[in-house]
Motif scaffolding. Structure first.
Motif, short mmCIF file in Angstrom:
data_model
loop_
_atom_site.label_atom_id
_atom_site.label_comp_id
_atom_site.label_asym_id
_atom_site.label_seq_id
_atom_site.Cartn_x
_atom_site.Cartn_y
_atom_site.Cartn_z
N GLY A 90 0.82 -1.21 0.00
CA GLY A 90 0.00 0.00 0.00
C GLY A 90 0.85 1.26 0.00
O GLY A 90 0.57 2.21 -0.73
N ARG A 91 1.90 1.26 0.80
CA ARG A 91 2.82 2.41 0.82
C ARG A 91 3.50 2.58 -0.53
O ARG A 91 3.64 3.69 -1.04
CB ARG A 91 3.86 2.24 1.92
N ALA A 92 3.93 1.46 -1.09
CA ALA A 92 4.58 1.51 -2.41
C ALA A 92 3.60 2.02 -3.47
O ALA A 92 3.99 2.80 -4.34
CB ALA A 92 5.10 0.13 -2.79
N LEU A 93 2.35 1.63 -3.37
CA LEU A 93 1.34 2.09 -4.33
C LEU A 93 1.15 3.60 -4.26
O LEU A 93 1.08 4.27 -5.29
CB LEU A 93 0.01 1.37 -4.08
N ALA A 100 3.97 8.61 -10.68
CA ALA A 100 3.41 8.23 -11.98
C ALA A 100 4.18 7.07 -12.59
O ALA A 100 4.44 7.03 -13.78
CB ALA A 100 3.37 9.42 -12.94
N ASP A 101 4.53 6.09 -11.74
CA ASP A 101 5.24 4.89 -12.18
C ASP A 101 4.20 3.78 -12.33
O ASP A 101 3.85 3.10 -11.36
CB ASP A 101 6.30 4.53 -11.14
N THR A 102 3.73 3.60 -13.53
CA THR A 102 2.64 2.65 -13.79
C THR A 102 3.02 1.22 -13.44
O THR A 102 2.24 0.50 -12.83
CB THR A 102 2.20 2.74 -15.26
N ALA A 105 3.12 0.76 -9.73
CA ALA A 105 1.77 0.91 -9.17
C ALA A 105 0.94 -0.36 -9.42
O ALA A 105 0.26 -0.83 -8.51
CB ALA A 105 1.08 2.13 -9.78
N ILE A 106 1.02 -0.89 -10.63
CA ILE A 106 0.27 -2.11 -10.94
C ILE A 106 0.76 -3.27 -10.09
O ILE A 106 -0.03 -4.02 -9.51
CB ILE A 106 0.37 -2.43 -12.45
N LEU A 107 2.08 -3.42 -10.00
CA LEU A 107 2.66 -4.49 -9.18
C LEU A 107 2.23 -4.34 -7.73
O LEU A 107 1.80 -5.32 -7.09
CB LEU A 107 4.19 -4.48 -9.28
#
Length: 128
Positions: A90-93, A100-102, A105-107
Motif C-alpha cells: 500500500g505504501r509503495a502504491l 506516476a510509475d505505472t 503501481a500495478i505491481l
C-alpha cells in the motif's frame, strides 16, 4: 492582508550548491519507492512466494542495481507477514502513484490484493 517580510532571514542559506547534495523530487520518490519495494521483497521472500522476482526487478530498475536479498527469518506468523506485506504494498502504491510509475503501481496493487486475499483465506481457515 499580509504585510511582506522586510527584514533579512536569520537563517543561513547555503550560497554554494556544493555544500550538500541536492536530490530532485523524482529522485527522492525513487529512493522511497525502492525502499518500500525492498521491504516488500524481504517479506515476500520470507513467505516463500514466487512473486519475489517481479518485485526484485522493480527494485533493480529503481536503484540501478539488483537488490540485496535478506535471508534472515523473523519467525512471524503467516498472518503477520501477509499484513505487513499488504501494508508495504500500500505504501509503495501511494509513492508509485505520486511518481506516476505505472509498472510499480500495478505491481503494488496486485500484491496488496494478493495479500488481502491471503489474509481472508487465513481468517476462514482459522474460523473452522
Amino acid at each position: 492582508m499580509y504585510e511582506p517580510i522586510r527584514t533579512k532571514s536569520v537563517h543561513r542559506v547555503a550560497t554554494d550548491s556544493g555544500d550538500f547534495p541536492h536530490l530532485t523530487r523524482e529522485e527522492e520518490l525513487d529512493i522511497q519507492l525502492a525502499g518500500h519495494l525492498a521491504a516488500l521483497l524481504a517479506v515476500t521472500d520470507e513467505l516463500g512466494l514466487d512473486e519475489a522476482a517481479q518485485i526484485a526487478t522493480q527494485v533493480a530498475r529503481l536503484r540501478g542495481a539488483p537488490p540485496v536479498r535478506h535471508a534472515a527469518l523473523t519467525n512471524a506468523t503467516p498472518a503477520v507477514l501477509h499484513r505487513r506485506a499488504r501494508d508495504l504494498a500500500g505504501r509503495a502504491l501511494v509513492v508509485a502513484a505520486s511518481r506516476a510509475d505505472t509498472a510499480a503501481a500495478i505491481l503494488s496493487a496486485k500484491r496488496m490484493d494478493a495479500h488481502a486475499a491471503a489474509l481472508d483465506q487465513l481468517a476462514l481457515v482459522g474460523a473452522h
